[in-house]
Design an enzyme around this catalytic site. Structure first.
Site, PDB file in Angstrom:
ATOM      1  N   THR A 249      -8.403   6.785  -1.923  1.00  0.00           N
ATOM      2  CA  THR A 249      -9.802   6.119  -2.167  1.00  0.00           C
ATOM      3  C   THR A 249     -10.713   7.283  -1.965  1.00  0.00           C
ATOM      4  OG1 THR A 249      -9.516   5.265   0.248  1.00  0.00           O
ATOM      5  CG2 THR A 249      -9.422   3.927  -1.553  1.00  0.00           C
TER       6      THR A 249
ATOM      7  N   LYS B  99     -14.632   8.557  -3.617  1.00  0.00           N
ATOM      8  CA  LYS B  99     -15.739   8.780  -2.787  1.00  0.00           C
ATOM      9  C   LYS B  99     -16.442  10.280  -3.273  1.00  0.00           C
ATOM     10  CE  LYS B  99     -13.768   5.990   0.834  1.00  0.00           C
ATOM     11  NZ  LYS B  99     -13.090   6.057   2.154  1.00  0.00           N
TER      12      LYS B  99
ATOM     13  N   HIS C  16       0.779  -1.274   0.128  1.00  0.00           N
ATOM     14  CA  HIS C  16      -0.133   0.069   0.117  1.00  0.00           C
ATOM     15  C   HIS C  16       1.049   1.232  -0.104  1.00  0.00           C
ATOM     16  CE1 HIS C  16      -4.118  -2.011   0.854  1.00  0.00           C
ATOM     17  NE2 HIS C  16      -3.178  -2.767   1.262  1.00  0.00           N
TER      18      HIS C  16
ATOM     19  N   LYS D  65       0.668  14.506   1.015  1.00  0.00           N
ATOM     20  CA  LYS D  65      -0.575  14.732   0.564  1.00  0.00           C
ATOM     21  C   LYS D  65      -0.712  16.097   0.244  1.00  0.00           C
ATOM     22  CE  LYS D  65      -2.410  10.766   3.001  1.00  0.00           C
ATOM     23  NZ  LYS D  65      -3.012   9.957   2.037  1.00  0.00           N
TER      24      LYS D  65
ATOM     25  N   LYS E  15      -8.300  14.001   4.291  1.00  0.00           N
ATOM     26  CA  LYS E  15      -7.512  12.678   4.426  1.00  0.00           C
ATOM     27  C   LYS E  15      -6.613  13.065   5.757  1.00  0.00           C
ATOM     28  CE  LYS E  15      -6.250  13.978  -0.132  1.00  0.00           C
ATOM     29  NZ  LYS E  15      -6.544  12.868  -0.631  1.00  0.00           N
ATOM     30  N   ARG E  16      -5.820  11.805   5.736  1.00  0.00           N
ATOM     31  CA  ARG E  16      -4.693  12.027   6.927  1.00  0.00           C
ATOM     32  C   ARG E  16      -3.831  13.284   6.376  1.00  0.00           C
ATOM     33  NH1 ARG E  16      -4.333   8.225  11.253  1.00  0.00           N
ATOM     34  NH2 ARG E  16      -2.209   9.239  11.684  1.00  0.00           N
TER      35      ARG E  16
END
Ligand code: 8GP
Length: 823
Positions: free
Chosen positions: A664, A668, A365, A562, A556-557
């Site tokens: 992911t 969504k 992952h 990110k 998100k985290r």
């Protein structure tokens, strides 16, 4: 034997039956009469009413599977981020409206009841939520499966924001009881640690090894039924809790030492106390390694027990169990299955190894090299002396093979070894997982390619046939039907509801994009969802946001790769434009952030502080005059996420290319009709392919460009010097503009960008800001925007977790559905 009869009574799913069962539970389970029942009593009574239905199906599932020659998927994961059960089960059972009706009749608001449920936050983010989506799809596709994991007493911490900083609070999800689980005190396993090994000869004169451990704990099973959507398959999630072994037994260890015995109890229970709140591996923490081994050993012992019940021979184990390793956290399973087969069951090495390799599959992952798990040999061997020997033996045989294939290539041998000796000695968990599995996969096309070319290159060269891609997916049940009932109704009105099981059929919506009346309806639903989120934001933060503005969301985290801070740099740029030109024409936007930071990740926490500080300044500045709002939504979890995805106009998926394995959240959002602004990273690449480049806002470097720029020496200062707007943005942060003149507060962040910029924000800033300008323009053409939004939803079928699970079933697990009948 005769099928168990459980019709009538609590299995009665008629309106009357449900009402009666509910009342009975208020009485006999909660011990209350209606006028004194608390909110929690009512929630519990509803939950038990629904659980009765699940148990009915569960028993039918077990009954009809028993004795059949079938194969079971066993999904091993240190995390399952399930989210609330009640609403989801109502949808899967098809009794949502019935229960709404009962609640109304009995005189209370069902939303208040739903709200009472504490979600099991047994995961950090993407990886744990993926496991939960996969359980939903396995059951919905009627595939026999067991999820195995850890019953953490404390899941992911609750996040509060105080003075703009993240504060962590313990998650107490079990405080008021958990109606969804069944404790199975009779299903227990023993798990040992430490000690030493000793050779001996067995009765056939064969050389054997026995492990004389230092201490032993007990694992107790807690089972949660997982029902599929509108099917009778009800699978099992089995989570293990650690306890001390029975007190009389430890008298043997501590004669008469009562306090020692109590210590032992605390020590044992510690193993499953708390989830490590990191989205990167926790390097070197003994307790974390103990957690991993604990749940893996319990699960494998349990599978062998179940398998032996059916009378199967051990060398055929892999025909009946397919075990998937959700990242390397359960990779110790490879050595543990070898130990169980060889030491405990008396198998020879070669057949045991054959069974092991045929049984395991491994999903990777992450591409971040620092995120690859490795354990110091000293720590590892101390806890697992026998597993260490087994790993050395696996490694010896494996490296012999490498040397046969590549004679004289000792550099390759060193790279591929299960033991990293390039400075200290470490067990490489990813290598153990690769060697011990017959299948290895990444979670998006790009990620799988980069695994082959880079992170696992040597393994791919040696066994290319093991590698494949399985692009992630999310369950449309929770993330569309449950989260967005308005949109679900609108879609159902046009194309029926078969898409909920076959989301490819969402394509039938495409022509509606050209229908002005449908677009109008589509916008109305989005606006309702935005009003709903605006209300929740007001309740939780006190900030007023305008539902008519564009909702631009990044949840998100928190992680530097990110790049939430790239988003912030752009917000500051817009603010700076307004300050320089008060009549600057900007389409009103609300920027919404949410996500938790690992408690020890200083930079991530500083980014949260920066978001809140910029928000404080911008939201209060009269010059801004409603054009910009910045909100940090506290405590992002599955429960809160349901307000967020349906309300987004724009989805921010802006990681440095080559860093996000899949993502992911991107799926969504898009399913719920948000447009994406994103880099060519992870599953964004495939989302863009599906929805069409013209319905996606692309910016930034490609993964290849990121690599070559890094290789040739990236100098952030060059980008800084070439872009005056970027200079002004950074200067505003550095000057203390957002921190009451404090120039120190954000200095670590500014310095990291100016002098290193590991994630290349400066290189992508220009392109990001330009494309954001195009977003602004596009949003002004509301008809066209709506068209693009509809096409996004219509073309997201590929990203259903059902599709992903079908691929795993066909290519890796070789399992088939087993339909379950109720009567
Ligand atoms: C995540 C990846 O970062 C994300 O791109 C992907 O969509 C998701 O896995 C599901 O495949 N990885 C993790 O969440 C992760 O490595 N978590 C570790 C804390 C366990």
């Amino acid at each position: 034997s005769e099928p168990v009869s459980c019709t009538g009574g609590r299995a009665d799913m008629s309106l009357d039956g449900l009402r009666r069962t509910f009342r009975e539970h208020v009485f006999y389970t909660q011990g209350r009469f209606p006028s004194v029942a608390t909110r929690n009593d009512l929630y519990m009574a509803f939950a038990y009413t629904v659980r009765d239905q699940l148990l009915h199906r569960w028993i039918k599932t077990v009954e009809q599977m028993a004795g059949k020659d079938l194969k079971i998927v066993s999904y091993l994961s240190a995390e399952f981020l399930l989210g609330p059960h009640l609403e989801n089960n109502l949808i899967n059972l098809g009794i949502y409206d019935d229960v709404l009706g009962i609640a109304k009749e009995e005189g209370f608001d069902i939303q208040v009841i739903f709200d009472q449920e504490e979600e099991p936050g047994l995961g950090n983010g993407g990886l744990g939520r993926l496991a939960a989506c996969y359980l939903d799809s396995l059951a919905s596709l009627e595939v026999p499966a067991i999820g195995y994991g850890i019953r953490y007493e404390f899941g992911i911490f609750d996040q509060e924001i105080r003075d703009g900083w993240q504060v962590e609070r313990t998650d107490q999800w079990l405080r008021l009881g958990n109606p969804w689980e069944l404790a199975r005190p009779e299903i227990t396993c023993r798990v040992s640690f430490g000690g030493r090994t000793e050779p001996y000869q067995d009765d056939r004169g064969r050389y054997r090894v026995r492990w004389i451990p230092h201490r032993t704990v007990k694992g107790v099973a807690y089972d949660t039924p997982i029902l599929g959507y509108r099917v009778n398959t009800c699978n099992l999630l089995r989570l293990w809790k650690a306890e001390a072994i029975e007190s009389f037994e430890f008298e043997a260890f501590n004669v008469g030492d009562y306090y020692g015995a109590v210590d032992e109890k605390i020590y044992s229970e510690n193993i499953t106390k708390v989830l490590y709140p990191n989205d990167e591996p926790v390097q070197g923490k003994q307790l974390r390694l103990e957690q991993q081994y604990f749940f893996v050993s319990c699960s494998l012992q349990d599978m062998l027990r179940i398998y032996k019940l059916g009378g199967g021979k051990l060398d055929r184990f892999s025909r009946h169990f397919a075990i998937q390793l959700n990242d390397t956290h359960p990779a110790l399973g490879v050595a543990e299955l070898m130990r169980l087969l060889v030491d405990e069951e008396g198998m020879d090495w070669e057949p045991a190894w054959d069974v092991t390799c045929k049984t395991f599959g491994y999903t990777n992952h992450t591409l971040l090299p620092e995120a690859l798990e490795k354990w110091p040999v000293e720590l590892f061997a101390g806890l697992f002396p026998r597993h260490m020997e087994i790993i050395y033996e696996i490694n010896r045989r494996f490296l012999d093979e490498v040397r046969r294939r590549w004679p004289g290539d000792e550099a390759r041998v060193a790279r591929m070894s299960l033991i990293d000796e390039s400075g200290g000695r470490f067990v490489r968990m990813a290598h153990l997982a690769c060697v011990g599995s017959h299948a290895i996969n990444g979670v998006a096309e790009l990620h799988s390619r980069l695994l082959k070319e880079d992170v696992l290159r040597d393994f791919h060269e040696m066994t290319p046939e093991k590698f494949s891609n399985k692009t992630n997916g999310v369950t449309p049940r929770r993330f569309l039907v449950l989260a967005n009932p308005g949109l679900t109704r609108l879609i159902e009105g046009k194309i029926g509801d078969t898409w909920i099981r076959r989301p490819e059929e969402l394509r039938k919506l495409e022509p509606c994009a050209d229908d002005p009346a449908f677009r109008e309806e589509w916008r109305r639903v989005k606006l309702e969802n935005k009003k709903n989120l605006a209300r929740v934001i007001r309740e939780r933060t006190g900030i007023e946001v305008d539902p008519a503005s564009m909702f631009d969301i990044q949840v998100k985290r928190l992680h530097e790769y990110k790049r939430q801070h790239l988003n912030v740099l752009h917000i500051i740029a817009l603010y700076d434009r307004i300050k320089r030109n008060p009549s600057y024409d900007l389409c009103p936007r609300t920027f919404i952030f949410g996500g938790k930071a690992a408690p020890g990740y200083f930079m991530a926490k500083l980014i949260i502080k920066l978001i809140n500080s910029v928000g404080d300044t911008v939201n209060r500045d009269p010059d801004v005059n409603g054009r910009l709002k910045v909100v940090f939504f506290p405590d992002l979890n599955v429960k809160n996420a349901k307000f967020i995805y349906p309300a987004a106009d724009l989805s921010e998926q802006i990681s440095t290319a080559g860093k996000e394995a899949s993502g992911t959240g991107n799926m969504k959002f898009s399913m719920n009709g948000a447009l994406t602004i994103g880099t060519l990273d992870g599953a964004n690449v495939e989302i863009r392919e599906e929805v069409g480049a013209e319905n996606f806002f692309l910016f930034g470097l490609t993964a290849e460009e990121v690599y070559s720029l890094k290789r040739d020496g990236y100098r952030p200062m060059e980008y800084f010097q070439a872009n005056p707007e970027l200079q002004r943005v950074v200067e505003r942060i550095a000057s203390g503009y957002f921190s009451n003149g404090d120039r120190e507060l954000f200095k670590p962040l500014v310095d990291a960008l100016m002098f290193h910029d590991t994630f290349m924000l400066f290189a992508d800033f220009g392109s990001y800001a330009d494309v954001q300008g195009r977003v602004d323009e596009a949003y002004r053409d509301r008809e066209h925007w709506t068209r693009m939004s509809i096409l996004n939803s219509a073309r997201m079928g590929k990203f259903s977790s059902d599709r992903a699970i079908r691929e795993y079933c066909e290519d890796i697990w070789k399992v088939k559905p087993v339909p379950i009948l109720l009567e």
